[in-house]
Design a protein around this motif. Structure first.
Motif, PDB file in Angstrom:
ATOM      1  N   HIS A  15      -5.868   3.309  -6.024  1.00  0.00           N
ATOM      2  CA  HIS A  15      -5.422   2.596  -4.830  1.00  0.00           C
ATOM      3  C   HIS A  15      -3.908   2.564  -4.778  1.00  0.00           C
ATOM      4  N   TYR A  16      -3.292   2.309  -5.923  1.00  0.00           N
ATOM      5  CA  TYR A  16      -1.834   2.225  -6.001  1.00  0.00           C
ATOM      6  C   TYR A  16      -1.207   3.551  -5.610  1.00  0.00           C
TER       7      TYR A  16
ATOM      8  N   TRP B  96      -2.756  -5.151  -5.644  1.00  0.00           N
ATOM      9  CA  TRP B  96      -3.034  -5.610  -4.280  1.00  0.00           C
ATOM     10  C   TRP B  96      -2.184  -6.820  -3.901  1.00  0.00           C
ATOM     11  N   THR B  97      -2.138  -7.786  -4.806  1.00  0.00           N
ATOM     12  CA  THR B  97      -1.468  -9.038  -4.456  1.00  0.00           C
ATOM     13  C   THR B  97      -0.889  -9.681  -5.707  1.00  0.00           C
TER      14      THR B  97
ATOM     15  N   THR C 249      -1.337   4.264  -1.768  1.00  0.00           N
ATOM     16  CA  THR C 249      -0.440   3.621  -0.810  1.00  0.00           C
ATOM     17  C   THR C 249       0.853   4.386  -0.655  1.00  0.00           C
TER      18      THR C 249
END
Lengths: 288, 275
Positions: free
Chosen positions: A282-283, A193-194, A286
């Motif tokens: 999630h990865y 995410w970050t 995207t």
């Protein structure tokens, strides 16, 4: 990535075992390849190995050198502190050797450079590849150093040595490896995410290691309770060591609390890998 | 990065000033990272204070330090980690390994002075961004003390500048190892560990046994931070303080001279190797 190849129901168990052996061999193959490449430049490797041990050595030496001026650390002798310090260092280095690939700086580099995508494409389990992606052989010197400090702690602390004590401390190391490994996995997952929060994880990983290197009664109520009940770090090595030294546990906790390390660690690790699965999904989502 | 200034014969003050200014401004590019860094440093500060307070539990004063001095010492060292690059610095090493140093040589400046200016700006930026807030937090939370009177401030400030100069010259020297060896990173790791112990970052040097202090007195490491801490706390005052600063100045000049010499030898070697 987690499923073994499709086999008939009755042969599934055998298949699982075979695939586990296969994966283990794959893992050690990855480690050996890295160990070989790191050993190519002998002088470089020797310097790195000595240098990384010297960082820990100087930190502990500073404490050893000043302790005589003060007598003791809140009633703890050098031998007793060495027991705590050696345990934490040994577990952390072993963990670093195994889980180094999940450490946020390493993983975020793979994410940013796009080499994480190649991990996803390869026909090998993702986690196994990450496990085998950062094997820093130079850290072996730190294992010897940590073992030495621990050995000194064992002989000089005046603890009574029983099989139960040995079991307790072994469980403590295993629990810590799993616990800090879990923190590395969480830190690595966050980089999906970050990358900004990476340094915050250092508070928990490297900070946590430093925290449990000294007797926790020096920290005051708030910090000690936070790292006992909110983040259960005290269960990892402080309580086992208290018990081995024949000291009572704080807050009137039962003796059982001293043997929970092998439980606390794996629970953390399991939670971390659950979070990891969410992160990987999630990865993939995207589309990067 | 910097404006193309015409080459002049004398030292080009304007150029180095603008290099330093850019080095300063660059530190403010990632405020969020700085905030997290501050939180991390604060947490480690709390742990270090706990150890020191526990050590002081049975003695009110050790080697001229009270427990309050020990807390101030911790705040000061935590505040200076980034400004003085106490965990190491490999920027110059990297330009050698990548060969970028060759194009830097084409520019109309002295390489050592260029890096010194850049690092001075970087250090000032880090001190403003992370050092001052850290000191303020320590003063607020644990009552860390500040230098006594204008004299104390003057001595501490001058000594801090000298500590930076000694530290920079030492770091630059270590980085020069890259001219001779691809193993400079490992060599550096070793050097930074020595710096941590010898500069008084891990523990105030006054707490160490006399024999160890005597050994360190022959090295430049105490000049890279411990002296500043002692002047700040007022552990050393009067003539003793000025002597300590003279020692710092001596080491700074010696280390800069050594750095210039080693750099010129390294660059000659670089030319032989063909860049």
């Amino acid at each position: 990535m987690d499923k073994p190849s499709v086999t008939p129901q009755h042969r599934q168990k055998e298949g699982r075992l075979a695939s586990a052996i296969h994966h283990l061999r794959l893992y050690f193959l990855l480690l050996r390849a890295q160990a070989r490449s790191q050993a190519v430049y002998r002088v470089s490797f020797a310097l790195d190995a000595v240098g990384s041990a010297f960082i820990t050595l100087s930190e502990f030496a500073a404490f050893v050198l000043v302790l005589p001026r003060f007598g003791s650390l809140s009633g703890w002798t050098l031998g007793e502190v060495a027991l705590l310090y050696g345990l934490a260092e040994l577990a952390f280095v072993l963990m670093d050797l195994m889980f180094g690939g999940f450490d946020a700086p390493n993983l975020s580099q793979h994410v940013r450079s796009g080499s994480f995508n190649t991990f996803l494409l390869r026909p090998a389990p993702l986690r196994l590849q990450i496990f085998g992606s950062d094997f820093a052989l130079r850290r072996v010197t730190r294992i010897f150093l940590a073992a030495g400090i621990l050995a000194y702690g064992i002989t000089a602390s005046g603890a009574v040595w029983t099989p139960e004590a040995a079991l307790l401390l072994t469980g403590s190391v295993l629990g810590m490896v799993a616990f800090f490994g879990g923190l590395f996995v969480i830190g690595g997952t966050l980089t999906f995410w970050t990358v900004d929060s990476v340094e915050a994880m250092n508070v928990l990983t490297y900070g946590g290691r430093t925290l449990i290197s000294y007797p926790m009664d020096i920290y005051g109520q708030f910090l000690r309770k936070t790292f006992t009940y909110l983040i259960p770090a005290a269960f990892l090595s402080y309580f086992p060591v208290l018990h081995v030294l024949g000291r009572p546990l704080p807050d009137g906790l039962p003796l059982l609390a001293a043997s929970l390390s092998p439980l606390v660690g794996p629970v953390m690790l399991a939670a971390a890998f659950a979070f990891w699965r969410v992160g990987v999904r999630h990865y993939g989502g995207t589309g990067t | 990065m910097q404006a193309a200034l015409p080459s002049t014969r004398g030292p080009n003050v304007a150029l180095y000033a603008s290099v330093a200014r850019l080095g300063f401004r660059r530190q403010f590019a990632y405020p969020q990272a700085a905030l997290w860094g501050l939180i991390t440093n604060l947490f480690f500060g709390v742990l270090r204070i706990a150890v020191l307070v526990a050590l002081f539990a049975s003695t009110p004063r050790v080697a001229g330090y009270t427990v309050q001095d020990a807390i101030t010492y911790t705040g000061l060292t935590q505040a200076l980690i980034m400004a003085l690059s106490l965990f190491g610095w490999t920027d110059f090493m990297r330009t050698i390994h990548r060969g970028e140093v060759a194009s830097d040589l084409l520019r109309p400046h002295n390489l050592l002075a260029f890096w010194a200016a850049q690092d001075a700006g970087r250090a000032a930026g880090q001190f403003a961004l992370r050092g001052l807030p850290m000191l303020a937090l320590f003063a607020l939370l644990w009552g860390a003390t500040f230098p006594a009177g204008p004299d104390g401030w003057l001595l501490s400030t001058l000594s801090l500048l000298l500590a930076w100069a000694c530290g920079f010259a030492f770091r630059f020297l270590v980085n020069c190892a890259a001219f001779w060896s691809p193993d400079a990173v490992g060599f550096g790791r070793f050097a930074w560990a020595v710096l941590g112990l010898g500069s008084g970052f891990l523990m105030p040097l006054a707490f160490f046994p006399p024999w160890f202090q005597a050994v360190l007195a022959w090295t430049p490491f105490p000049s890279m931070m411990n002296t500043t801490v002692e002047l700040w706390l007022g552990v050393r005052t009067g003539p003793e303080a000025w002597t300590a600063m003279a020692v710092q100045l001596g080491w700074a000049m010696l280390l800069f001279g050594l750095a210039a010499f080693v750099l010129s030898r390294g660059l000659r070697r670089l030319e032989i190797a063909g860049g």
